[in-house]
Design a protein around this motif. Structure first.
Motif, PDB file in Angstrom:
ATOM      1  N   SER A  70       0.832  -1.204   0.000  1.00  0.00           N
ATOM      2  CA  SER A  70       0.000   0.000   0.000  1.00  0.00           C
ATOM      3  C   SER A  70       0.871   1.262   0.000  1.00  0.00           C
ATOM      4  O   SER A  70       1.742   1.412   0.860  1.00  0.00           O
TER       5      SER A  70
ATOM      6  N   ARG B 284       0.048   4.273   0.891  1.00  0.00           N
ATOM      7  CA  ARG B 284      -0.153   5.037   2.119  1.00  0.00           C
ATOM      8  C   ARG B 284       0.596   4.393   3.291  1.00  0.00           C
ATOM      9  O   ARG B 284       1.173   5.085   4.126  1.00  0.00           O
ATOM     10  N   SER B 285       0.601   3.060   3.350  1.00  0.00           N
ATOM     11  CA  SER B 285       1.366   2.382   4.403  1.00  0.00           C
ATOM     12  C   SER B 285       2.849   2.711   4.284  1.00  0.00           C
ATOM     13  O   SER B 285       3.523   2.990   5.282  1.00  0.00           O
TER      14      SER B 285
ATOM     15  N   GLU C 206       4.147   5.344   2.901  1.00  0.00           N
ATOM     16  CA  GLU C 206       4.332   6.754   3.251  1.00  0.00           C
ATOM     17  C   GLU C 206       4.439   6.941   4.764  1.00  0.00           C
ATOM     18  O   GLU C 206       5.323   7.651   5.253  1.00  0.00           O
ATOM     19  N   ILE C 207       3.527   6.288   5.504  1.00  0.00           N
ATOM     20  CA  ILE C 207       3.531   6.431   6.958  1.00  0.00           C
ATOM     21  C   ILE C 207       4.798   5.824   7.562  1.00  0.00           C
ATOM     22  O   ILE C 207       5.436   6.411   8.440  1.00  0.00           O
TER      23      ILE C 207
ATOM     24  N   ASN D 194      -6.206   5.276   8.231  1.00  0.00           N
ATOM     25  CA  ASN D 194      -5.859   5.890   6.948  1.00  0.00           C
ATOM     26  C   ASN D 194      -5.452   7.351   7.111  1.00  0.00           C
ATOM     27  O   ASN D 194      -5.964   8.232   6.421  1.00  0.00           O
TER      28      ASN D 194
ATOM     29  N   SER E  57      -3.000  10.839   7.159  1.00  0.00           N
ATOM     30  CA  SER E  57      -1.902  11.445   6.411  1.00  0.00           C
ATOM     31  C   SER E  57      -0.709  11.600   7.341  1.00  0.00           C
ATOM     32  O   SER E  57      -0.835  11.522   8.565  1.00  0.00           O
TER      33      SER E  57
END
Length: 258
Positions: A152, A154-155, A157-158, A207, A209
């Motif tokens: 993912s 987003r995963s 990114e985090i 989820n 940011s």
């Protein structure tokens, strides 16, 4: 590192105070003894302990309670703490029911009421259960946990954001890690809302940011002074060297690009 928890649950306030007192007196230096007057409230509190990744060593629970019996409560805690020891406090009339429930609820022992004196009728049994638990106990990770799909964006990114800002964290792949699946059950978050970021106080964001995670962690996301002598963007060798520069005006602040 937090002390492992001993849970005691009983709807009778006198009994609850007595067993909590006896447990604290004998185990309070090594364990955190907490109590509840119903299985329902204890179950909700146990879920919060799980989100904070706090260890539970023992559940010591009364069998006859309204709304949720001791056996029903212990059955529901198996998913949350499968390795915790479980014991029932029972009266003579409950003995047969307790014995029948030993396999279903993974009950390790049952104790008869009253248990006085505790030195003879309580501590020996509890000592044995705690020794068994300690033999296989491995401390859980204490800190930020990220639950998500391996590929993912987003995963990623985090995780990259936390790594660049030197925030200790644990990655849990929802496709392969049982702990990740347990976090999803406990939080009630659907796959469509991954990743989940769980913080050490048991709170979580779904989820989010990178700026949302930063604010939750207390990291600075906005400039505090109208003017700065130096702004360092990035964290390479040149940026690290620049942070050693001593200037006299508004304090030098390093902003790491998220």
């Amino acid at each position: 590192m937090s002390k492992p928890v001993i849970w005691t649950v009983d709807d009778d306030p006198d009994v609850l105070r007595a067993v909590e007192r006896d447990l604290r007196r004998h185990y309070g230096d090594r364990y955190r003894v907490i109590s509840a007057d119903s299985g329902v409230s204890a179950l909700e509190a146990t879920k919060q302990l799980k989100l904070r990744n706090e260890p539970v060593a023992l559940f010591l629970v009364d069998q006859r309670m309204p709304r949720m019996s001791g056996v029903e409560f212990l059955e529901k805690t198996i998913e949350l703490y499968p390795d915790a020891k479980r014991a029932l406090l029972t009266a003579y009339a409950d003995t047969d029911a307790a014995i029948r429930a030993i396999n279903n609820a993974h009950i390790d022992h049952y104790l008869m009421k009253p248990w006085d004196p505790p030195e003879e009728r309580l501590y020996g049994v509890v000592d044995d259960m705690l020794d068994d638990w300690q033999a296989s106990y491995r401390p859980e990770f204490q800190g930020v946990r990220v639950v998500g799909h391996q590929w993912s964006p987003r995963s990623t990114e985090i995780r990259d954001f936390l790594g660049r800002n030197f925030v200790p964290h644990q990655w849990l792949n929802v496709e392969t890690d049982e702990d990740a699946k347990q976090v999803m059950k406990t939080t009630g978050v659907e796959c469509s809302s991954l990743p989940i970021v769980v913080f050490s106080d048991g709170s979580f964001l779904s989820n989010p940011s990178a700026p949302e995670v930063a604010r939750k962690l207390g990291l600075k996301t906005k400039a505090e002074c109208p003017f700065y002598d130096l702004i360092v963007v990035g964290a390479n060798d040149a940026g690290q060297a620049a942070t050693d520069v001593s200037l006299s005006a508004c304090p030098v602040t390093m902003f790491v690009r998220g």
